[in-house]
Motif scaffolding. Sequence first.
Motif, PDB file in Angstrom:
ATOM      1  N   SER A 122       0.831  -1.204   0.000  1.00 46.88           N
ATOM      2  CA  SER A 122       0.000   0.000   0.000  1.00 46.88           C
ATOM      3  C   SER A 122       0.866   1.254   0.000  1.00 46.88           C
ATOM      4  CB  SER A 122      -0.916  -0.002   1.241  1.00 46.88           C
ATOM      5  OG  SER A 122      -1.741  -1.144   1.269  1.00 46.88           O
ATOM      6  N   LYS A 146      -7.215  -0.173   0.822  1.00 46.95           N
ATOM      7  CA  LYS A 146      -7.919   0.975   0.249  1.00 46.95           C
ATOM      8  C   LYS A 146      -7.196   2.296   0.496  1.00 46.95           C
ATOM      9  CE  LYS A 146     -10.992   1.394   4.269  1.00 46.95           C
ATOM     10  NZ  LYS A 146     -12.393   1.352   4.725  1.00 46.95           N
ATOM     11  N   TYR A 161      -7.974  -4.328  -4.708  1.00 43.77           N
ATOM     12  CA  TYR A 161      -8.026  -3.942  -3.293  1.00 43.77           C
ATOM     13  C   TYR A 161      -8.169  -5.194  -2.440  1.00 43.77           C
ATOM     14  CZ  TYR A 161      -8.446   0.855  -4.827  1.00 43.77           C
ATOM     15  OH  TYR A 161      -8.202   2.086  -5.408  1.00 43.77           O
ATOM     16  N   ILE A 194     -13.037   2.189  -2.340  1.00 35.55           N
ATOM     17  CA  ILE A 194     -12.382   2.888  -3.432  1.00 35.55           C
ATOM     18  C   ILE A 194     -13.216   4.086  -3.855  1.00 35.55           C
ATOM     19  CG2 ILE A 194     -11.293   0.826  -4.366  1.00 35.55           C
ATOM     20  CD1 ILE A 194     -13.526   0.850  -6.508  1.00 35.55           C
ATOM     21  N   ASP A 232      -8.111   0.129 -11.271  1.00 40.10           N
ATOM     22  CA  ASP A 232      -8.702  -0.471 -10.075  1.00 40.10           C
ATOM     23  C   ASP A 232     -10.146  -0.910 -10.296  1.00 40.10           C
ATOM     24  OD1 ASP A 232      -9.618   2.107 -10.321  1.00 40.10           O
ATOM     25  OD2 ASP A 232      -9.475   2.606  -8.201  1.00 40.10           O
TER      26      ASP A 232
END
Length: 274
Positions: A122, A146, A161, A194, A232
């Motif tokens: 991340s 996220k 994610y 998201i 994404d």
Amino acid sequence: MSVKDVIIGYPESIGDRPQGDKMNDDKRFAVLIDADNVSDKYIKHILDEMSNYGIITYKRIYGDWTKPTLGPWKNVLLDNSITPIQQYSYTTGKNATDSAMIIDAMDILYSGNVEGFCIVSSDSDFTRLASRLRESGMYVVGMGEKKTPSAFVSACNMFKYLEILTQSVNAGEPITAVNKTNADKKELADDAPIPQIDLINAITSIINDTSDEDGWCSLGQVGNILTKRFPDFDVRNYGFNKLTKLVRSLQKFEIKSEKKNNQRQIYIRINGKE
């Protein structure tokens, strides 16, 4: 030598790298995990997801294994045949794991043994690495929570994610804001993993660009372009397990199914298109 020097210092072309013999058409992937920024609870979902895209030939995880905070990871490494790479934290407050992952990624790139990478973190520090791998023709899948910065998300061909991968999806009960009540929308907004894409406008734009003279285009093509435009994008982000069901929930498009060469093809066009 800085991290930037490590990445940019490699030759821009990899045309001279040795090419391994491919046994089939499946892409070979190197999965590189940043243990400092990812929980061990995601490991099964990470490996299961990547098995959908090809063969995992490298499984490596990076961290300072002398730290007690990485203790939980040790219980799952052996079961999943993941190679731990020790990287000591020489300076307090500095993350040495990033440099080790980047150096290994470039070594693997020039070995010619893979067609793609999965970078699990991340951390936005891997943004340049993802871009550099793509410049060399690699397919880059990113995975993170996220909180992952948008810069890293956009640098990947595809981004997943981790919270979404762990959720079980009930295909008959979508959890997307597309068809939620106002009260439910507020709850969803609080837990939204998201930023939501304007799907109706995005799909309409793709149809206008790719449809035939009758306004129809392949739903599979729409899905492929959505992923290219929005790395994404994943139907599971909206509580569905099939793109067809997600599109139907929007109530703005017509869908038809045809059988060609013993295979069922699904097509989509804008409602009211003549």
